[in-house]
Design an enzyme around this catalytic site. Sequence first.
Site, PDB file in Angstrom:
ATOM      1  N   LYS A 168       1.086  -1.711  -0.106  1.00 39.59           N
ATOM      2  CA  LYS A 168       0.301   0.294   0.142  1.00 39.59           C
ATOM      3  C   LYS A 168       0.566   1.640  -0.087  1.00 39.59           C
ATOM      4  O   LYS A 168       0.506   2.578  -0.571  1.00 39.59           O
ATOM      5  CB  LYS A 168      -0.991   0.389   1.220  1.00 39.59           C
ATOM      6  CG  LYS A 168      -2.137  -1.097   1.113  1.00 39.59           C
ATOM      7  CD  LYS A 168      -3.066  -0.921   0.490  1.00 39.59           C
ATOM      8  CE  LYS A 168      -3.695  -2.047   0.166  1.00 39.59           C
ATOM      9  NZ  LYS A 168      -5.392  -1.672  -1.275  1.00 39.59           N
TER      10      LYS A 168
ATOM     11  N   GLU B  20     -10.005   5.848   2.395  1.00 39.86           N
ATOM     12  CA  GLU B  20     -10.987   4.737   2.822  1.00 39.86           C
ATOM     13  C   GLU B  20      -9.439   3.530   3.759  1.00 39.86           C
ATOM     14  O   GLU B  20      -8.192   3.491   3.262  1.00 39.86           O
ATOM     15  CB  GLU B  20     -11.465   4.690   2.457  1.00 39.86           C
ATOM     16  CG  GLU B  20     -10.951   3.116   0.856  1.00 39.86           C
ATOM     17  CD  GLU B  20      -9.900   3.950   0.314  1.00 39.86           C
ATOM     18  OE1 GLU B  20      -9.605   5.514  -0.034  1.00 39.86           O
ATOM     19  OE2 GLU B  20      -9.306   3.025  -0.116  1.00 39.86           O
TER      20      GLU B  20
ATOM     21  N   SER C 193       1.909  -9.462  -0.094  1.00 42.97           N
ATOM     22  CA  SER C 193       1.644  -8.698  -0.732  1.00 42.97           C
ATOM     23  C   SER C 193       1.702  -7.785   0.494  1.00 42.97           C
ATOM     24  O   SER C 193       1.825  -6.325   0.747  1.00 42.97           O
ATOM     25  CB  SER C 193      -0.243  -7.678  -1.111  1.00 42.97           C
ATOM     26  OG  SER C 193      -1.217  -8.230  -0.164  1.00 42.97           O
TER      27      SER C 193
END
Lengths: 257, 374
Positions: B67, B89, B355
């Site tokens: 991210k 968000e 991830s």
Amino acid sequence: MNRIDKTFRRLKETDKKAFIPYIMAGDPDIDKTMEHILMLEECGADIIELGVPFSDPVADGPTIQRAAERALAAGVSLRKMLVFMADLRKRSQVPIIFMTYYNPIYKYGEEVFVTDAANAGVDGFIIPDLPPEEAGSLRKSCRSKGLDTIFLVAPTSTEERMKSIASASKGFIYYVSMTGITGTKLSLEDHFRNHIGRLKELSGKPIAIGFGISTPDDARSMASVADGVIVGSAIVKKFHEDPGNAREFIKKLREAV
Amino acid sequence: MPALLELEAEYGKAKEDRAFKNELELLQSTYIGRPTSLYFAKRLTDHLDGAKIYLKREDLAHTGAHKINNAIGQVLLAKKMGKKRVIAETGAGQHGVATATGAALCGLECEIYMGSIDIKRQALNVFRMKLLGAKVNEVSIGSQTLKDAINESMRDWTTNVRTTHYVLGTVFGPHPFPSIVRDFQAVIGKEAKRQILKAEGRLPDYLIACVGGGSNAMGLFNEFLSDDIKMIGVEAGGKGIEGGEHAARFAGGSIGVLQGCKTYLLQDNDGNVLETHSVSAGLDYASVGPQHAFFKDSGRIEYTYAVDAEALAAFELLSRTEGIIPALESAHAIAEVAKLAPRLPKDKIIIVNLSGRGDKDVQQVAKIKGIEIC
């Protein structure tokens, strides 16, 4: 000429402004919605904006979000509201605009939906998550059935954007009074006044202001710069929390516009 | 719309701006810790007794997940656009943490929207965001998860667009967001391609990644789209597709329009969005990025799902065989590897995108196993 155009013409001839209340269909149930619409008309509503609930109302604040939750729990859907409209049209000819989101219409099927809505006596649509450039096919269907598609202009809209919205919008243009509206003292900044003035010039269409108008005073000052005033959350809240005084509140709003 | 048009124009300029690219690249190497390694998982490969498995270690990026790649890119963009405030968000909390990190790095004000349910199951990340100086706003309407956090962020953005940039965390939402996020995540695939060529002298046969909104998958796949490689996206099967408690949009959804894009969606007959379920907050979402919908329909990418139990088993499998605790999101991709690798010959190569790391999930997994840890 459809019911919305006739309304604005009548108002113009008598130098009056449109009072456009919003309520959520099915909050708390469909029978009450019928009562509320008839009461709004009796109190002098010129056009009624009828919210059809959607699970993800991105353009709505907390009051209407909660109302949509209640309405969905009561089992209201686009399909049911068309049946309701056919019923309503036996009792009232007040112009009705559906405010909903695009996905329920997409799921229903655009063209079939517009045909069914026209047959049921709906006069137009406000779909806040459908920008005009994505609305080509819907606008075409609506045009062929004489229904209005009303698009939103924000205070941040550029001149170029105002032009494209102005040409796509039928019936009237919805001006979003985004900033600094709620509360008692409402200041009409010069920018705001000029922006609306410019929109009037280049559209030649009626302009109604909405979002955050909560008191008769708000409504009065907004009516001084536009052709109509939309009051949503404040009315939804009144019907939900203090229904006994709703009639009086609506009358005051009507008088102020 | 005006905000999106502005963003599209500004992003177009930034993409061509040498100074912007230099600043981003410098932060990628000195702050995020890129390139992340491509690690040959020998013990997992031996255990599954099939294809060779490589892990793209996004869990080693600063803040513990991919991210950060997008968050840093967008926060720099916000700064360049003269915005003073960023909002985001978050579902699992990883994107919230990444955005709060970027905001702290660039001195911007930061507010994060997060569903009540996610706040409960990702308490650690909530505290991390607060430590980083962000305000965390609880979203208690609707399903109280990622979808509602996006709605609330969009509401904030429309209200405060003059001062605020919305750092959308995945390849979702209205244009230009899916493109922006894909571009900032594409570094994953670019590195992986270079790294596998160095390690094996050839391209891999399979790429596997989990798909919530789909940014880590898009980040890995994008660079390989025109190569002859099979790509598999793994959705959250929750408690199984039949009972409806899942987040497998391709397996159980249909096309719809939500939050500014047309894509696959879990919805009822009236077009209302359905509640979803997944053990992993980051995959617990009713919709999926529109690029994935395109590649699903074109057949370029294959989509499957792993149910909660499979993901939890993969979570433990990777921990024990490799000493790497994966995020529950990434564990869905590992679950697919565990199914696929044993069926393939040993000369085949799989790259799986790891991830994120699983520290944030340890407490929840303990709870599921009935173990009290604090």
